[in-house]
Design a protein around this motif. Structure first.
Motif, PDB file in Angstrom:
ATOM      1  N   UNK A 181      32.563  66.482  50.525  1.00  0.00           N
ATOM      2  CA  UNK A 181      32.157  65.655  51.665  1.00  0.00           C
ATOM      3  C   UNK A 181      32.048  66.497  52.932  1.00  0.00           C
ATOM      4  N   UNK A 182      32.995  67.434  53.105  1.00  0.00           N
ATOM      5  CA  UNK A 182      32.959  68.278  54.302  1.00  0.00           C
ATOM      6  C   UNK A 182      31.694  69.145  54.310  1.00  0.00           C
ATOM      7  N   UNK A 183      31.275  69.611  53.118  1.00  0.00           N
ATOM      8  CA  UNK A 183      30.075  70.451  53.045  1.00  0.00           C
ATOM      9  C   UNK A 183      28.835  69.657  53.436  1.00  0.00           C
ATOM     10  N   UNK A 184      28.758  68.414  52.960  1.00  0.00           N
ATOM     11  CA  UNK A 184      27.615  67.574  53.309  1.00  0.00           C
ATOM     12  C   UNK A 184      27.714  67.051  54.743  1.00  0.00           C
ATOM     13  N   UNK A 185      28.957  67.054  55.273  1.00  0.00           N
ATOM     14  CA  UNK A 185      29.256  66.280  56.478  1.00  0.00           C
ATOM     15  C   UNK A 185      28.577  66.693  57.764  1.00  0.00           C
ATOM     16  N   UNK A 186      28.043  67.936  57.845  1.00  0.00           N
ATOM     17  CA  UNK A 186      27.437  68.336  59.103  1.00  0.00           C
ATOM     18  C   UNK A 186      26.006  67.879  59.237  1.00  0.00           C
ATOM     19  N   UNK A 187      25.403  67.512  58.090  1.00  0.00           N
ATOM     20  CA  UNK A 187      23.959  67.271  58.103  1.00  0.00           C
ATOM     21  C   UNK A 187      23.547  66.193  59.089  1.00  0.00           C
ATOM     22  N   UNK A 188      24.069  64.984  58.919  1.00  0.00           N
ATOM     23  CA  UNK A 188      23.631  63.859  59.752  1.00  0.00           C
ATOM     24  C   UNK A 188      23.967  64.119  61.223  1.00  0.00           C
ATOM     25  N   UNK A 189      25.203  64.554  61.478  1.00  0.00           N
ATOM     26  CA  UNK A 189      25.617  64.788  62.867  1.00  0.00           C
ATOM     27  C   UNK A 189      24.714  65.795  63.552  1.00  0.00           C
ATOM     28  N   UNK A 190      24.477  66.923  62.876  1.00  0.00           N
ATOM     29  CA  UNK A 190      23.700  67.971  63.522  1.00  0.00           C
ATOM     30  C   UNK A 190      22.258  67.533  63.738  1.00  0.00           C
ATOM     31  N   UNK A 191      21.664  66.900  62.717  1.00  0.00           N
ATOM     32  CA  UNK A 191      20.277  66.453  62.857  1.00  0.00           C
ATOM     33  C   UNK A 191      20.149  65.439  63.988  1.00  0.00           C
ATOM     34  N   UNK A 192      21.056  64.457  64.002  1.00  0.00           N
ATOM     35  CA  UNK A 192      20.995  63.428  65.044  1.00  0.00           C
ATOM     36  C   UNK A 192      21.187  64.038  66.423  1.00  0.00           C
TER      37      UNK A 192
END
Lengths: 313, 274
Positions: free
Chosen positions: B63-74
């Motif tokens: 989950x931590x590995x996937x976790x930056x995607x949405x935050x960073x894109x948004x």
């Protein structure tokens, strides 16, 4: 000086009007028909169309928007912010009851910001590029990257759960306000320290400080007595910004530490879809922020003879 | 100068690691980020689950590995929109002056007359949690900084001899603004952009913590923090892991901002405080 203050006050009128317009529009764009919500709160589960339209007339929802805004604003100026959808309590009353908690918290946080922010700034400038300075600057960078809610939870884990020094939540004496106030103030403290440092270093590079230094004046006198009075002006000017950050951040701090202030009221209002309460929160927060900004503007005027003598900024 | 370069290199290195591991998450993650396994819920770090499991038995590392995607894109999208809106309005306001300038300046004063967090939770709260309301809330609180700095810069440059000269040679308004003025304020905008992206990451995390941001079951750091609210007392890794990820991302972004500021030697108050 009086003229400058009056000018400032007049320039705030459009800002206040804009804030009230934003608060009003929040109610307009919110989903759901306030008339139906009011009816269902009155115990009517299936209101007929006639009943709803009668209620809409009664609440003035059939009037054009500018008229509605004028009526809403008129009521708000009299202190009537409407009734909460969820509890039926007048929003003005609930906010007035909760405001002291938030203001107390903000005052503690501001106190911490001013005291430690300026103190660390002075230390950092006085010992430029030495260990103290490097530590303070490093700490400031780290602190500015800490999410407030994370810091709050880490502090609860350490000081309340493991060491049991401080209560986790609720309102009590100054002890219960310590963790929330620290949570709210660390970021502004770091900014204030950075700003104090750079302002002091700018002043200390000027000729009067070089001359004082050459005359062999002590470091304490040089920094605190000669440079600080001039360097403090930009720091004070930005205190208003810090207060805004603290006021906004109190939403999170109040939620985590279960303090009954206006910030946690706003969060509850969101969960309950209680739009009049949310409107009241926005209006009150905006009003407080604007007043504080004004006070600080006038304060920096008193502190800075350049503006005072130069006939306005 | 040298210090700024080291800081910049370190910041870029951390950022690259975060971005690359987010991009490669499907390859690197040992488990699917949303695979639940109730029998192993709330476990601490172990060989099978290096960062432990959450309240539904999902693997924290994945989950931590996937976790930056949405935050960073948004955060990037919100800052980009804010920058474009602020830039256009700031140019109109600084270059043309008059009523447009008055209106735009009033609007910036109003949107900066409310504490950012207050406006943001109000907008996200009224419109309900969605990508649209999140972007709207972030843009409403970020555009004014860009607009103010662009306006100041345009006002400063408008009367400069080289702009006058270009005008005499027949350059149109758009050409003057975008070909000749924009490059001269690009470094200020770049610094503000970096700082603002960091602020947006922080805002998204705070909003998500209140349940108004990225929505579960999305594997996002801020959602992981939100999920952890109920269990962090008994299983502290639930809050430490995502918080540390957000912290590292913010640290890298802020360091990059500082390095850029030192590099261009910008002291302007607007850039620092907007």
């Amino acid at each position: 000086m009086l003229r400058y203050s009056l000018q400032k006050i007049l320039s705030l009128i459009p800002v206040l009007a804009g804030i009230s317009l934003i608060a009003f529009l929040l109610g307009v764009v919110s989903p759901g028909d306030p008339a139906e919500i009011a009816l269902s709160r009155g115990g009517m589960s299936e209101a007929t169309r006639e009943q709803v339209s009668a209620m809409r007339r009664e609440m003035g929802l059939d009037l054009p928007l500018p008229v509605q805004y004028a009526r809403w604003l008129g009521n708000a100026l009299k202190g009537d912010l409407g009734k909460s959808f969820s509890t039926g309590e007048p929003v003005g009353q609930a906010l007035a009851r909760r405001l002291p908690v938030t203001l107390r918290l903000a005052a503690y946080a501001m106190l911490l910001t001013c005291f430690f922010g300026i103190l660390f700034g002075i230390l950092s400038a006085a010992y430029k590029d030495r260990t103290v300075d490097l530590c303070i600057r490093g700490a400031a960078s780290v602190i500015l990257s800490l999410p407030g809610f994370w810091l709050a939870i880490l502090m609860i884990l350490i000081f309340a759960e493991n060491l049991r020094w401080l209560p986790t939540s609720g309102v009590g004496g100054a002890k219960s306000m310590l963790m929330p106030a620290v949570t709210l103030s660390v970021a502004t403290m770091a900014t204030a320290a950075r700003l104090t440092r750079s302002a002091l270093l700018t002043e200390m590079g000027k000729q009067y400080c070089l001359a004082a230094n050459a005359r062999g004046i002590g470091k304490y006198r040089l920094v605190v007595r000669n440079a600080l009075p001039n360097a403090i002006v930009p720091v004070v000017t930005l205190l208003g910004n810090y207060f805004g950050g603290i006021l906004g951040g109190s939403v999170i701090a109040e939620t985590i530490f279960a303090l009954p202030g206006i910030g946690s009221y706003a969060v509850q209002a969101i969960y309950m879809r209680d739009y009049p309460a949310l409107q009241g929160y926005v209006l009150i927060t905006g009003l407080i922020y604007v007043i504080i900004t004004l006070v600080i503007d006038i304060l920096s005027l008193v502190l800075n003879p350049k503006i005072r003598l130069g006939g306005g900024a | 100068m040298r210090k700024a370069r080291i800081q910049g290199v370190v910041a870029t290195a951390i950022l690259s690691v975060i971005i690359i591991s987010s991009l490669l998450a499907p390859v690197l993650a040992p488990y699917p980020p949303n695979a639940t396994e109730i029998s192993i819920r709330l476990q601490g770090p172990s060989a099978a689950h290096p960062l432990g499991t959450d309240s539904l038995g999902r693997d924290m590392l994945s989950r931590a590995l996937y976790g930056g995607r949405a935050s960073m894109l948004l955060a990037l999208a919100a800052t980009l929109i804010s920058m474009l809106v602020g830039m256009v309005l700031g140019m109109i306001s600084g270059y043309y002056g008059g009523i447009a300038d008055w209106c735009i300046t009033a609007a910036t004063n109003i949107s900066q007359g409310l504490p950012g967090t207050c406006l943001m939770i109000a907008v996200a709260g009224v419109l309900g949690p969605s990508v649209f309301s999140l972007l709207l809330a972030l843009t409403l609180t970020s555009w004014a900084g860009f607009s103010r700095i662009v306006r100041t810069e345009v006002l400063r440059m408008r009367e400069e001899p080289y702009i006058e000269a270009m005008r005499c040679l027949g350059s149109g308004d758009l050409r003057l603004l975008f070909r000749h003025m924009l490059p001269n304020m690009l470094h200020n905008i770049a610094i503000l952009f970096t700082i603002r992206t960091g602020r947006c990451v922080l805002s998204i995390a705070s909003l998500s913590f209140l349940g108004l941001g990225v929505q579960p079951p999305n594997p996002d750091w801020s959602v992981m923090v939100y999920d952890a609210r109920l269990h962090y007392r008994s299983a502290s890794h639930l809050i430490i892991v995502p918080g540390l990820c957000i912290f590292l991302l913010l640290l890298a972004i802020n360091m990059l901002g500082d390095a850029l500021r030192d590099r261009f030697d910008v002291r302007s108050e607007e850039v620092r405080e907007c």
